[in-house]
Scaffold this motif. Structure first.
Motif, short mmCIF file in Angstrom:
data_model
loop_
_atom_site.label_atom_id
_atom_site.label_comp_id
_atom_site.label_asym_id
_atom_site.label_seq_id
_atom_site.Cartn_x
_atom_site.Cartn_y
_atom_site.Cartn_z
N PRO A 1 -31.88 -91.19 -35.05
CA PRO A 1 -32.60 -90.70 -33.89
C PRO A 1 -33.58 -89.61 -34.33
O PRO A 1 -33.24 -88.79 -35.18
N LYS B 1 -38.91 -94.16 -34.72
CA LYS B 1 -38.87 -95.64 -34.67
C LYS B 1 -39.83 -96.18 -33.61
O LYS B 1 -40.59 -97.11 -33.86
N SER C 1 -34.37 -102.11 -28.70
CA SER C 1 -33.08 -102.36 -28.04
C SER C 1 -32.74 -101.21 -27.10
O SER C 1 -32.26 -101.44 -25.98
N GLY C 2 -33.01 -99.97 -27.51
CA GLY C 2 -32.71 -98.83 -26.66
C GLY C 2 -33.51 -98.89 -25.36
O GLY C 2 -32.99 -98.64 -24.27
N LEU D 1 -32.20 -101.54 -23.03
CA LEU D 1 -30.97 -101.10 -22.36
C LEU D 1 -31.29 -100.06 -21.28
O LEU D 1 -30.76 -100.13 -20.16
N ARG D 2 -32.20 -99.12 -21.60
CA ARG D 2 -32.57 -98.10 -20.60
C ARG D 2 -33.22 -98.75 -19.38
O ARG D 2 -33.04 -98.30 -18.25
N GLU E 1 -23.03 -93.08 -27.66
CA GLU E 1 -22.23 -94.07 -28.40
C GLU E 1 -22.96 -95.40 -28.40
O GLU E 1 -23.80 -95.66 -27.54
N ALA F 1 -23.55 -99.18 -27.61
CA ALA F 1 -23.15 -100.13 -26.57
C ALA F 1 -22.46 -101.31 -27.26
O ALA F 1 -22.70 -101.57 -28.45
N VAL G 1 -25.59 -105.86 -26.20
CA VAL G 1 -26.85 -105.59 -26.90
C VAL G 1 -27.46 -106.90 -27.39
O VAL G 1 -28.67 -107.14 -27.25
N GLY H 1 -34.30 -100.49 -33.46
CA GLY H 1 -32.99 -100.11 -32.92
C GLY H 1 -31.92 -101.19 -33.06
O GLY H 1 -30.77 -100.97 -32.68
N ARG I 1 -27.86 -102.30 -35.63
CA ARG I 1 -27.45 -100.92 -35.80
C ARG I 1 -26.04 -100.83 -36.38
O ARG I 1 -25.57 -99.73 -36.64
N GLN J 1 -23.60 -106.38 -36.28
CA GLN J 1 -24.81 -106.89 -35.59
C GLN J 1 -25.74 -107.59 -36.59
O GLN J 1 -26.32 -108.63 -36.29
N ARG K 1 -38.09 -82.82 -28.40
CA ARG K 1 -38.60 -84.04 -27.78
C ARG K 1 -38.67 -83.86 -26.27
O ARG K 1 -37.72 -83.43 -25.64
N ARG L 1 -35.49 -88.13 -21.93
CA ARG L 1 -34.30 -88.97 -22.00
C ARG L 1 -33.05 -88.12 -21.87
O ARG L 1 -32.94 -87.08 -22.51
N ARG M 1 -24.93 -89.03 -31.94
CA ARG M 1 -25.86 -90.09 -32.35
C ARG M 1 -26.14 -90.03 -33.86
O ARG M 1 -26.25 -91.06 -34.53
P1 ADP Z 1 -32.22 -93.24 -30.80
O1 ADP Z 1 -32.39 -93.94 -32.10
O2 ADP Z 1 -33.07 -92.03 -30.65
O3 ADP Z 1 -30.78 -92.93 -30.48
P2 ADP Z 1 -32.62 -95.72 -29.20
O4 ADP Z 1 -33.54 -95.89 -28.06
O5 ADP Z 1 -32.80 -96.61 -30.38
O6 ADP Z 1 -32.76 -94.19 -29.62
O7 ADP Z 1 -31.11 -95.89 -28.69
C1 ADP Z 1 -30.62 -95.18 -27.58
C2 ADP Z 1 -29.18 -95.61 -27.26
O8 ADP Z 1 -29.16 -97.01 -26.89
C3 ADP Z 1 -28.17 -95.52 -28.40
O9 ADP Z 1 -27.60 -94.21 -28.53
C4 ADP Z 1 -27.12 -96.55 -27.97
O10 ADP Z 1 -26.28 -96.04 -26.97
C5 ADP Z 1 -27.97 -97.65 -27.35
N1 ADP Z 1 -28.37 -98.69 -28.34
C6 ADP Z 1 -29.64 -98.99 -28.75
N2 ADP Z 1 -29.63 -99.98 -29.65
C7 ADP Z 1 -28.35 -100.32 -29.84
C8 ADP Z 1 -27.68 -101.27 -30.66
N3 ADP Z 1 -28.36 -102.08 -31.50
N4 ADP Z 1 -26.33 -101.36 -30.58
C9 ADP Z 1 -25.62 -100.57 -29.77
N5 ADP Z 1 -26.18 -99.64 -28.97
C10 ADP Z 1 -27.52 -99.50 -28.99
#
Ligand code: ADP
Length: 186
Positions: free
Chosen positions: A9, A13, A31-32, A35-36, A57, A59, A64, A83, A86, A90, A123, A127, A139
């Motif tokens: 983090p 990225k 991916s983040g 999910l958001r 944590e 997911a 994912v 992302g 991870r 995966q 930042r 978020r 993280r």
């Molecule tokens: P960062 O790298 O700053 O933590 P991301 O946007 O990549 O930001 O990820 C944010 C959150 O989304 C992670 O902390 C996790 O909870 C979830 N996440 C993203 N990608 C994955 C993944 N490939 N597997 C599991 N959880 C993920």
């Protein structure tokens, strides 16, 4: 060009993925961000993952993989994926399903933890997972526990390009493009 970006983090990225996606004329898949978006629009999947994101944590893999697969299916032959993967599991699952061809190259945005901490503290993206120091620490720890092995996995397969992510964003992009040009073809 199919690229995967891996980094802690705060490594940039999202910024680098945007620049690379524009350079290669391919979609950027985060991916983040996916999910958001599910969380923001209140889908069933969003309700399942929201707690993981808030706590910093990972997911669950199946959730994912569902959202990433859907995005990849719509992306065609090129993309910049940030992302994901991870975890080693995966990476293995993605490679198994795609015949070892999730990525042509994997860019590791290498950044010392203290620089990552400093950047996340600054930042302003708004978020929720950037606001809490304990969440940031979790993280970073999760990155080393779960994602360092992903870096090793792709290094072993000759796909890894490592770039110093502590440089200014434009210099990082230039370093990635130079490193990718240096390893082509193959
Ligand atoms: P960062 O790298 O700053 O933590 P991301 O946007 O990549 O930001 O990820 C944010 C959150 O989304 C992670 O902390 C996790 O909870 C979830 N996440 C993203 N990608 C994955 C993944 N490939 N597997 C599991 N959880 C993920």
């Amino acid at each position: 060009m199919r690229l995967v970006l891996v980094g802690p983090p705060g490594a940039g990225k999202g910024t680098q993925a945007e620049a690379l996606a524009e350079h290669f004329g391919v979609p950027h898949i985060s991916s983040g961000e996916l999910l958001r978006r599910h969380v923001a629009s209140g889908t069933a999947l969003g309700r399942e993952v929201t707690g993981y994101l808030d706590r910093g944590e990972l997911a669950p893999d199946d959730l994912v993989i569902t959202v990433v697969d859907e995005a990849l299916a719509g992306a065609g032959s090129g993309y910049v994926l940030d992302g994901f993967p991870r975890t080693r599991s995966q990476a293995e699952k993605a490679d198994t399903r795609r015949g070892g061809e999730l990525a042509d190259a994997v860019v590791f945005l290498d950044l010392p933890d203290d620089v990552a901490r400093h950047r996340l503290a600054q930042r302003l993206a708004g978020r929720s997972d950037d606001r809490d120091r304990a969440v940031i620490e979790r993280r970073l720890r999760t990155f080393h526990d779960e994602t360092d092995p992903v870096v090793d996995y792709y290094r072993d397969r000759g796909k890894l390009v490592t770039v110093d992510a502590a440089q200014p964003p434009g210099a990082v992009t230039a370093a990635i493009l130079a490193a990718l040009a240096g390893r082509r073809p193959g």
